[in-house]
Design a protein around this motif. Structure first.
Motif, PDB file in Angstrom:
ATOM      1  N   ALA A  46       0.668  -1.513  -0.133  1.00 29.67           N
ATOM      2  CA  ALA A  46       0.001  -0.214   0.031  1.00 29.67           C
ATOM      3  C   ALA A  46       0.787   1.102  -0.120  1.00 29.67           C
ATOM      4  O   ALA A  46       1.891   1.217   0.678  1.00 29.67           O
ATOM      5  CB  ALA A  46      -0.713  -0.011   1.136  1.00 29.67           C
ATOM      6  N   HIS A  47       0.336   2.221  -0.644  1.00 27.65           N
ATOM      7  CA  HIS A  47       0.917   3.656  -0.673  1.00 27.65           C
ATOM      8  C   HIS A  47      -0.074   4.697  -0.090  1.00 27.65           C
ATOM      9  O   HIS A  47      -1.135   4.387  -0.080  1.00 27.65           O
ATOM     10  CB  HIS A  47       1.328   4.125  -2.125  1.00 27.65           C
ATOM     11  CG  HIS A  47       2.475   3.619  -2.740  1.00 27.65           C
ATOM     12  ND1 HIS A  47       2.665   2.393  -3.075  1.00 27.65           N
ATOM     13  CD2 HIS A  47       3.553   4.358  -2.829  1.00 27.65           C
ATOM     14  CE1 HIS A  47       3.805   2.279  -3.604  1.00 27.65           C
ATOM     15  NE2 HIS A  47       4.411   3.245  -3.397  1.00 27.65           N
ATOM     16  N   HIS A  48       0.414   5.755   0.301  1.00 29.59           N
ATOM     17  CA  HIS A  48      -0.310   6.862   0.995  1.00 29.59           C
ATOM     18  C   HIS A  48       0.070   7.985   0.156  1.00 29.59           C
ATOM     19  O   HIS A  48       1.306   8.211  -0.320  1.00 29.59           O
ATOM     20  CB  HIS A  48       0.341   7.356   2.439  1.00 29.59           C
ATOM     21  CG  HIS A  48      -0.321   8.435   2.955  1.00 29.59           C
ATOM     22  ND1 HIS A  48      -1.538   8.952   3.101  1.00 29.59           N
ATOM     23  CD2 HIS A  48       0.322   9.959   2.997  1.00 29.59           C
ATOM     24  CE1 HIS A  48      -1.629  10.330   3.503  1.00 29.59           C
ATOM     25  NE2 HIS A  48      -0.592  10.703   3.318  1.00 29.59           N
ATOM     26  N   PRO A 149      -1.107   5.366  -8.335  1.00 33.20           N
ATOM     27  CA  PRO A 149      -0.599   4.033  -8.408  1.00 33.20           C
ATOM     28  C   PRO A 149      -1.507   2.920  -7.933  1.00 33.20           C
ATOM     29  O   PRO A 149      -2.491   3.471  -7.141  1.00 33.20           O
ATOM     30  CB  PRO A 149       0.711   3.913  -7.455  1.00 33.20           C
ATOM     31  CG  PRO A 149       0.463   4.989  -6.492  1.00 33.20           C
ATOM     32  CD  PRO A 149      -0.252   6.141  -7.479  1.00 33.20           C
ATOM     33  N   PRO A 150      -1.492   1.920  -8.742  1.00 34.26           N
ATOM     34  CA  PRO A 150      -2.418   0.561  -8.501  1.00 34.26           C
ATOM     35  C   PRO A 150      -2.381   0.244  -6.742  1.00 34.26           C
ATOM     36  O   PRO A 150      -3.201  -0.262  -6.135  1.00 34.26           O
ATOM     37  CB  PRO A 150      -1.784  -0.319  -9.072  1.00 34.26           C
ATOM     38  CG  PRO A 150      -0.543  -0.078  -9.620  1.00 34.26           C
ATOM     39  CD  PRO A 150      -0.562   1.545  -9.621  1.00 34.26           C
ATOM     40  N   THR A 151      -1.316   0.513  -6.211  1.00 35.08           N
ATOM     41  CA  THR A 151      -1.111   0.380  -4.745  1.00 35.08           C
ATOM     42  C   THR A 151      -1.678   1.431  -3.772  1.00 35.08           C
ATOM     43  O   THR A 151      -1.522   1.187  -2.592  1.00 35.08           O
ATOM     44  CB  THR A 151       0.336   0.043  -4.400  1.00 35.08           C
ATOM     45  OG1 THR A 151       1.264   1.058  -5.004  1.00 35.08           O
ATOM     46  CG2 THR A 151       0.732  -1.309  -4.883  1.00 35.08           C
ATOM     47  N   ALA A 152      -2.201   2.539  -4.397  1.00 37.49           N
ATOM     48  CA  ALA A 152      -2.801   3.664  -3.530  1.00 37.49           C
ATOM     49  C   ALA A 152      -4.329   2.835  -3.118  1.00 37.49           C
ATOM     50  O   ALA A 152      -5.427   3.172  -3.809  1.00 37.49           O
ATOM     51  CB  ALA A 152      -3.195   4.819  -4.514  1.00 37.49           C
ATOM     52  N   LEU A 153      -4.357   1.801  -2.255  1.00 38.81           N
ATOM     53  CA  LEU A 153      -5.523   1.322  -1.795  1.00 38.81           C
ATOM     54  C   LEU A 153      -6.702   2.510  -1.448  1.00 38.81           C
ATOM     55  O   LEU A 153      -6.356   3.323  -0.675  1.00 38.81           O
ATOM     56  CB  LEU A 153      -5.392   0.513  -0.630  1.00 38.81           C
ATOM     57  CG  LEU A 153      -4.370  -0.782  -1.027  1.00 38.81           C
ATOM     58  CD1 LEU A 153      -4.187  -1.693   0.253  1.00 38.81           C
ATOM     59  CD2 LEU A 153      -4.793  -1.469  -2.247  1.00 38.81           C
TER      60      LEU A 153
END
Length: 224
Positions: A46-48, A149-153
């Motif tokens: 995950a990203h912030h 980004p796709p990891t920005a949940l």
């Protein structure tokens, strides 16, 4: 890449990653969107994300984040290009000069109009969270021409009564089952399939493959 090894929030490094020059050395207006891996085990996938603005000639940057404690939408809670739990950010979009100057009033208006800015209006997963907030600004200001980004949940979270709509860039269609599952197809976002917050897909505009937890593999997605 994850950099943090901090055992706690207090022990983590939140200092500037030196991506931005001092305001005195940057006379032009700037808009930037940053993303950094979050702390502890969640940083594996995950990203912030957050937004930074500076008007032409201004003596400081203004940073906007949404967080899960205290007042949810924070202004200048951390250094504009600060590390997040020890992890250095990377730019998602950077716009300078006249284009940035024109976008800043729209960005400030979008921040002020965020519908989930009250105390308690935060849900780490599936949303609304920090990335839902930034996605709201991108949707309100599509001229930013950027995709998180796709990891920005949480970026794809939509209330159930808003099941189908435009992607944040307004260049395609998005379907979201309250963030638990969804599909997006747009020129800026590419094709993304979301299941339980894990996103896979492809980017045609800036060719890349999007892999759950890992992120992008391919061309740099940054908008300049």
């Amino acid at each position: 890449m994850r950099e943090d090894v901090a055992p706690s929030w207090r022990a983590a490094d939140w200092s500037s990653a030196k991506l931005l020059k001092p305001p005195s050395e940057v006379p032009q207006a700037i808009v930037a969107v940053y993303a950094a891996r979050v702390g502890r085990w969640r940083g594996i996938f995950a990203h912030h994300t957050w937004i930074v603005v500076k008007e032409a000639g201004a003596g400081q940057y203004t940073r906007y984040d949404k967080v899960g404690w205290g007042s949810p939408v924070r202004t200048n809670g951390w250094a504009p290009d600060g590390r997040w739990f020890g992890n250095a950010p990377h730019p998602v979009a950077v716009i300078e000069g006249g284009a940035a100057e024109r976008l800043i009033p729209q960005i400030r208006k979008a921040v002020a109009s965020y519908p989930y800015s009250s105390y308690g209006a935060y849900n780490a997963w599936p949303g609304p969270n920090s990335n839902t907030f930034v996605a709201h600004v991108l949707r309100a200001v599509p001229e930013l021409d950027a995709a998180l980004p796709p990891t920005a949940l949480g970026k794809d979270w939509r209330p159930l009564q808003d099941l189908i709509g435009l992607t944040p860039s307004r260049t395609g269609i998005q379907i979201s089952l309250a963030g638990y599952a969804g599909l997006a197809l747009g020129w800026v976002e590419g094709l993304e399939i979301d299941f339980m917050g894990l996103v896979a897909g492809i980017d045609i505009r800036r060719p890349a493959v999007k892999i759950p937890a890992w992120g992008r593999i391919g061309m740099d997605p940054i908008t300049w």
